[in-house]
Design a protein around this motif. Structure first.
Motif, PDB file in Angstrom:
ATOM      1  N   SER A  51     123.695  12.630 117.137  1.00 34.74           N
ATOM      2  CA  SER A  51     122.926  13.136 118.501  1.00 34.74           C
ATOM      3  C   SER A  51     122.206  12.208 119.283  1.00 34.74           C
ATOM      4  O   SER A  51     122.257  11.923 120.296  1.00 34.74           O
ATOM      5  CB  SER A  51     121.899  14.179 118.167  1.00 34.74           C
ATOM      6  OG  SER A  51     122.523  15.330 117.563  1.00 34.74           O
ATOM      7  N   LEU A  55     123.134  11.304 123.159  1.00 29.72           N
ATOM      8  CA  LEU A  55     122.011  11.369 124.001  1.00 29.72           C
ATOM      9  C   LEU A  55     121.742  10.235 124.603  1.00 29.72           C
ATOM     10  O   LEU A  55     121.617  10.151 125.905  1.00 29.72           O
ATOM     11  CB  LEU A  55     120.708  12.107 123.219  1.00 29.72           C
ATOM     12  CG  LEU A  55     120.658  13.188 122.924  1.00 29.72           C
ATOM     13  CD1 LEU A  55     119.371  13.586 121.970  1.00 29.72           C
ATOM     14  CD2 LEU A  55     120.663  14.247 124.067  1.00 29.72           C
ATOM     15  N   PRO A 124     127.405  19.788 123.763  1.00 30.93           N
ATOM     16  CA  PRO A 124     125.825  19.357 124.337  1.00 30.93           C
ATOM     17  C   PRO A 124     125.050  20.517 124.210  1.00 30.93           C
ATOM     18  O   PRO A 124     123.911  20.436 123.849  1.00 30.93           O
ATOM     19  CB  PRO A 124     126.404  19.565 126.001  1.00 30.93           C
ATOM     20  CG  PRO A 124     127.844  19.101 125.806  1.00 30.93           C
ATOM     21  CD  PRO A 124     128.502  19.689 124.818  1.00 30.93           C
ATOM     22  N   GLN A 125     125.600  22.036 124.209  1.00 31.96           N
ATOM     23  CA  GLN A 125     124.549  23.037 123.847  1.00 31.96           C
ATOM     24  C   GLN A 125     123.898  22.740 122.539  1.00 31.96           C
ATOM     25  O   GLN A 125     122.427  22.961 122.335  1.00 31.96           O
ATOM     26  CB  GLN A 125     125.339  24.302 123.902  1.00 31.96           C
ATOM     27  CG  GLN A 125     124.550  25.523 123.054  1.00 31.96           C
ATOM     28  CD  GLN A 125     123.290  25.976 124.144  1.00 31.96           C
ATOM     29  OE1 GLN A 125     123.129  25.886 125.229  1.00 31.96           O
ATOM     30  NE2 GLN A 125     122.346  26.713 123.558  1.00 31.96           N
ATOM     31  N   PHE A 128     121.387  19.514 122.783  1.00 28.64           N
ATOM     32  CA  PHE A 128     120.274  19.691 123.199  1.00 28.64           C
ATOM     33  C   PHE A 128     119.106  20.838 122.684  1.00 28.64           C
ATOM     34  O   PHE A 128     118.109  20.432 122.498  1.00 28.64           O
ATOM     35  CB  PHE A 128     120.490  20.033 124.851  1.00 28.64           C
ATOM     36  CG  PHE A 128     120.868  19.241 125.734  1.00 28.64           C
ATOM     37  CD1 PHE A 128     119.919  17.973 125.957  1.00 28.64           C
ATOM     38  CD2 PHE A 128     122.011  18.973 126.215  1.00 28.64           C
ATOM     39  CE1 PHE A 128     120.485  16.795 126.527  1.00 28.64           C
ATOM     40  CE2 PHE A 128     122.515  17.911 127.150  1.00 28.64           C
ATOM     41  CZ  PHE A 128     121.693  16.871 127.282  1.00 28.64           C
ATOM     42  N   VAL A 132     116.797  18.336 120.713  1.00 31.30           N
ATOM     43  CA  VAL A 132     115.709  18.031 121.664  1.00 31.30           C
ATOM     44  C   VAL A 132     114.917  19.228 121.729  1.00 31.30           C
ATOM     45  O   VAL A 132     113.655  19.185 121.205  1.00 31.30           O
ATOM     46  CB  VAL A 132     116.352  17.828 122.999  1.00 31.30           C
ATOM     47  CG1 VAL A 132     115.285  17.683 123.970  1.00 31.30           C
ATOM     48  CG2 VAL A 132     117.188  16.623 123.190  1.00 31.30           C
ATOM     49  N   ILE A 173     111.946  18.841 130.657  1.00 34.49           N
ATOM     50  CA  ILE A 173     113.143  18.516 130.109  1.00 34.49           C
ATOM     51  C   ILE A 173     114.282  19.085 130.894  1.00 34.49           C
ATOM     52  O   ILE A 173     115.369  18.245 131.050  1.00 34.49           O
ATOM     53  CB  ILE A 173     113.168  18.655 128.610  1.00 34.49           C
ATOM     54  CG1 ILE A 173     112.124  17.852 127.787  1.00 34.49           C
ATOM     55  CG2 ILE A 173     114.535  18.312 128.034  1.00 34.49           C
ATOM     56  CD1 ILE A 173     112.133  18.251 126.367  1.00 34.49           C
ATOM     57  N   SER A 174     114.138  20.264 131.045  1.00 34.56           N
ATOM     58  CA  SER A 174     115.533  20.882 131.989  1.00 34.56           C
ATOM     59  C   SER A 174     115.524  20.230 133.421  1.00 34.56           C
ATOM     60  O   SER A 174     116.708  20.024 133.779  1.00 34.56           O
ATOM     61  CB  SER A 174     115.126  22.284 132.280  1.00 34.56           C
ATOM     62  OG  SER A 174     115.116  22.906 131.060  1.00 34.56           O
ATOM     63  N   ILE A 177     117.355  16.852 132.488  1.00 32.14           N
ATOM     64  CA  ILE A 177     118.971  17.195 132.445  1.00 32.14           C
ATOM     65  C   ILE A 177     119.556  17.367 133.613  1.00 32.14           C
ATOM     66  O   ILE A 177     120.454  16.634 133.870  1.00 32.14           O
ATOM     67  CB  ILE A 177     118.852  18.175 131.269  1.00 32.14           C
ATOM     68  CG1 ILE A 177     118.319  17.923 129.986  1.00 32.14           C
ATOM     69  CG2 ILE A 177     120.466  18.690 131.157  1.00 32.14           C
ATOM     70  CD1 ILE A 177     118.215  18.831 128.950  1.00 32.14           C
ATOM     71  N   PHE A 216     119.077  25.768 132.883  1.00 30.05           N
ATOM     72  CA  PHE A 216     119.074  24.997 131.739  1.00 30.05           C
ATOM     73  C   PHE A 216     117.937  25.733 131.196  1.00 30.05           C
ATOM     74  O   PHE A 216     117.764  25.745 129.667  1.00 30.05           O
ATOM     75  CB  PHE A 216     119.047  23.698 131.983  1.00 30.05           C
ATOM     76  CG  PHE A 216     120.019  22.841 132.160  1.00 30.05           C
ATOM     77  CD1 PHE A 216     121.136  22.975 131.481  1.00 30.05           C
ATOM     78  CD2 PHE A 216     120.179  22.055 133.448  1.00 30.05           C
ATOM     79  CE1 PHE A 216     122.330  22.548 132.007  1.00 30.05           C
ATOM     80  CE2 PHE A 216     121.219  21.398 133.832  1.00 30.05           C
ATOM     81  CZ  PHE A 216     122.597  21.563 133.099  1.00 30.05           C
ATOM     82  N   PHE A 220     117.948  27.131 127.208  1.00 27.69           N
ATOM     83  CA  PHE A 220     117.432  26.771 125.890  1.00 27.69           C
ATOM     84  C   PHE A 220     115.889  27.444 125.591  1.00 27.69           C
ATOM     85  O   PHE A 220     115.661  27.048 124.490  1.00 27.69           O
ATOM     86  CB  PHE A 220     117.184  25.147 126.372  1.00 27.69           C
ATOM     87  CG  PHE A 220     118.442  24.342 126.388  1.00 27.69           C
ATOM     88  CD1 PHE A 220     119.293  24.651 125.157  1.00 27.69           C
ATOM     89  CD2 PHE A 220     118.863  23.865 127.702  1.00 27.69           C
ATOM     90  CE1 PHE A 220     120.419  23.394 125.453  1.00 27.69           C
ATOM     91  CE2 PHE A 220     119.989  23.159 127.739  1.00 27.69           C
ATOM     92  CZ  PHE A 220     120.667  23.181 126.614  1.00 27.69           C
TER      93      PHE A 220
END
Length: 480
Positions: A51, A55, A124-125, A128, A132, A173-174, A177, A216, A220
Motif C-alpha cells: 500500500s 499510495l 484503490p477502495q 484507501f 488510510v 483527506i477526501s 484525494i 469520496f 469511506f
C-alpha cells in the motif's frame, strides 16, 4: 442428515444454519456496522508495504514527466491522452479500446488462477479504506472494543469530540484525494492554478472537485465495505470465474472441524476435536464482516487478515499454522499441498504475452500520422497538358521534437507535386498542421478515371515517416 466429510460436519450443509455467521445486515435487513479488530502479522506487513508503494505512485505520478509529457493524463474534456509519456489522439482510439479489452481479459484470467487477490491488495477502495481511513480511525477512536464502546455510548463530549475530529480528517483527506484525481485529468499545473485563482474564477471546477470530495467522503465514512459486498461488479464476476483450482483464502475444514474451545492439556485429537478452537479471531478482524469458516463467500476480498489472526492464535496454543491460508478448494478436499501447476504457468505466460502485445502496440504507433483527402465536391482540372487534383493534408506529430518534413509521390512514377507552399514543412512537437497540395499527372499517361496514388512523408534524412494511399481522378475514357 448433515453432510459428513470423514468425521467432520460441514456447517451450512443440507440447510443447517451457519455457525458464527457475521454479516453486514441483521435478520430484519438493517445494516450491522462492522468494527474490525486491527490486524497484525506477516501478511498485514506485506499489505502495508504494498500500500505504501501504491499510495506513493498515486500521489507521485501526476508530477512525473517523460520528455516533458505527463506520465499519465486522461483529459477527456480536451481530448488529450498521455500514457507512459506518449501522447495519444482520437486516431489512436483503437489502441486504447484494444488495451481496454486486453485489460478485461487479463483480469478474468488472473482471477481464474489467482482469485480475488486484486481486491485485498491492489484495489484503490481497499487501499484507501484499510490503509488510510481505517488507520486514522484506529488512531482517533481506538481498536475494535473501544470503537464499539464509543458507538454505544450517548453523545457526550468525548463522543462528539472524537467523531467531529474523525469526520473532519476524513473530509480533508477526501479533498486531497479528489484534487489528485483531477490532476490525472487536467494536470497538476492547472490544479494549482485553479486553487490559486479561487472558486470565483473557476466555479465549475470547484463544484466538480467538491462533488467528488463529498462522494469520496460518503464512500469511506459511511458506505465502506458495502462497496465491496454490494456494489462492485468484480465481486459478482468472481462467482462465475473461480473454480476448485483457483487460489483463494480458505479455511481448512478437514483440519479445523469439529471446532471447540481450547482447554489446557487436552488431547484434542483423541477426543475428536479439530484444530479450530472457536476463538472467533478470524471473524473480528474481517473488514467485510464474514466468517471465513463458512466457506468461500463473494464478500471475501482476500485481504488475509483472517490468516494472520488465526496464525497468531495457533502459535499461542502450540498448533501448526495454516488453518486459514491461501489454497485451492481442491487442495482442501484432497489434502495435497498447493504447488506451481501447469495451469499457473500457462496462464502467467499468456498474461505476459498480452502485456507484451499491448506494449508493442503502444510503441509501434509511429511518430507521424499523415492524411491526404480530396475536398468535398472537388474534381480534377486540366492545365498545360496535365490533369491536376487538389488534396488537403493533415499532419500529426506524435513526438515532442520538431520535425522538418517533405512530401513525395512514389506511385505512379509520372505524378508530381506542383504546389505545396514552402518546400519544407516545419511541424512542432505534438502539433496538428493542415494545408493543401496539388498533384499533377500527364494527360496522355492516364489510363483510367481513377488511379491509385501513394504519397509518402519524409524527414530531413529522407526517412519515411508515414505513407498514405488514395486515388487520383481523371477523365473517363472508353477503351474499345
Amino acid at each position: 442428515m448433515s453432510m459428513q466429510q470423514g468425521n467432520i460436519k460441514i456447517p451450512g450443509s443440507d440447510g443447517e444454519a451457519f455457525r458464527d455467521s457475521v454479516g453486514t445486515m441483521d435478520d430484519t435487513g438493517k445494516r450491522k456496522w462492522v468494527f474490525p479488530r486491527k490486524p497484525k502479522g506477516k501478511f498485514t506487513n506485506y499489505r502495508d508495504y504494498t500500500s505504501y508503494v501504491l499510495l506513493a505512485l498515486f500521489f507521485g505520478i501526476p508530477f512525473l514527466k517523460i520528455n516533458n509529457n505527463p506520465f499519465l493524463l486522461i483529459n477527456l474534456i480536451d481530448r488529450k491522452f498521455f500514457i507512459l509519456g506518449q501522447s495519444f489522439y482520437l486516431q489512436d482510439f483503437f489502441i486504447l479500446a484494444l488495451g481496454a479489452v486486453i485489460s478485461v481479459i487479463f483480469v478474468m484470467l488472473f482471477t481464474v488462477v489467482f482469485g480475488r487477490i486484486f481486491c485485498g491488495w491492489l484495489c484503490p477502495q481497499t487501499v484507501f479504506m484499510e490503509m488510510v481511513f481505517r488507520k486514522i480511525e484506529y488512531w482517533i477512536e481506538g481498536d475494535r472494543n473501544k470503537q464499539m464502546k464509543l458507538d454505544r455510548q450517548s453523545w457526550d463530549s468525548e463522543k462528539i469530540k472524537k467523531r467531529l475530529l474523525k469526520w473532519s480528517v476524513f473530509f480533508i483527506i477526501s479533498l486531497i484525494i479528489s484534487h489528485f484525481m483531477f490532476m490525472y485529468i487536467v494536470g497538476y499545473e492547472n490544479i494549482f492554478k485553479i486553487i490559486k485563482e479561487g472558486p470565483v474564477e473557476h466555479p465549475l471546477h470547484f463544484t466538480a472537485m467538491l462533488s467528488f470530495s463529498l462522494v469520496f467522503y460518503f464512500v469511506f465514512t459511511w458506505l465502506r465495505e458495502q462497496v465491496c459486498t454490494l456494489i462492485c461488479p468484480y465481486g459478482r464476476l468472481q462467482g462465475v470465474l473461480i473454480d476448485k483450482q483457483t487460489i483463494n483464502v480458505y479455511y481448512d475444514t478437514k483440519r479445523g472441524e469439529g471446532r471447540a474451545k481450547w482447554r489446557n492439556g487436552e488431547d484434542r485429537k483423541s477426543s475428536g476435536k479439530g484444530d479450530c478452537i472457536d476463538c472467533g479471531q478470524c471473524v473480528v478482524v474481517c473488514p467485510t464482516g464474514i466468517d471465513i469458516r463458512n466457506g468461500q463467500q463473494l464478500e471475501c476480498v482476500n485481504c488475509t487478515a483472517c490468516i494472520d489472526a488465526c496464525d497468531e492464535v495457533m502459535v499461542k496454543v502450540g498448533l501448526p499454522t495454516g488453518l486459514v491460508r491461501y489454497a485451492t478448494e481442491a487442495e482442501i478436499e484432497t489434502g495435497k499441498k498447493l504447488g506451481i501447476t501447469s495451469r499457473m504457468i500457462i496462464t502467467t505466460v499468456f498474461l505476459a504475452l498480452l502485456i507484451g502485445f499491448l506494449g508493442f502496440l503502444l510503441n509501434d504507433r509511429g511518430s507521424m500520422e499523415a492524411k491526404f483527402i480530396k475536398p468535398a465536391g472537388s474534381t480534377f482540372f486540366v492545365r498545360d497538358g496535365k490533369i491536376i487534383n487538389n488534396f488537403t493534408y493533415t499532419f500529426l506529430n506524435k513526438t515532442n521534437e520538431k520535425k522538418v518534413i517533405n512530401i513525395k509521390v512514389t506511385h505512379p512514377n509520372h505524378a508530381e507535386i506542383i504546389s505545396s507552399g514552402p518546400s519544407k514543412i516545419i511541424l512542432k512537437g505534438d502539433q496538428i498542421l493542415k494545408g493543401s497540395i496539388s498533384i499533377a499527372f500527364p494527360e496522355n499517361e492516364i489510363k483510367s478515371s481513377k488511379q491509385n496514388l501513394t504519397i509518402v512523408v519524409l524527414d530531413e534524412k529522407n526517412q519515411v515517416l508515414d505513407t498514405f494511399e488514395t486515388t487520383f481522378e481523371g477523365p473517363f475514357k472508353l477503351i474499345l
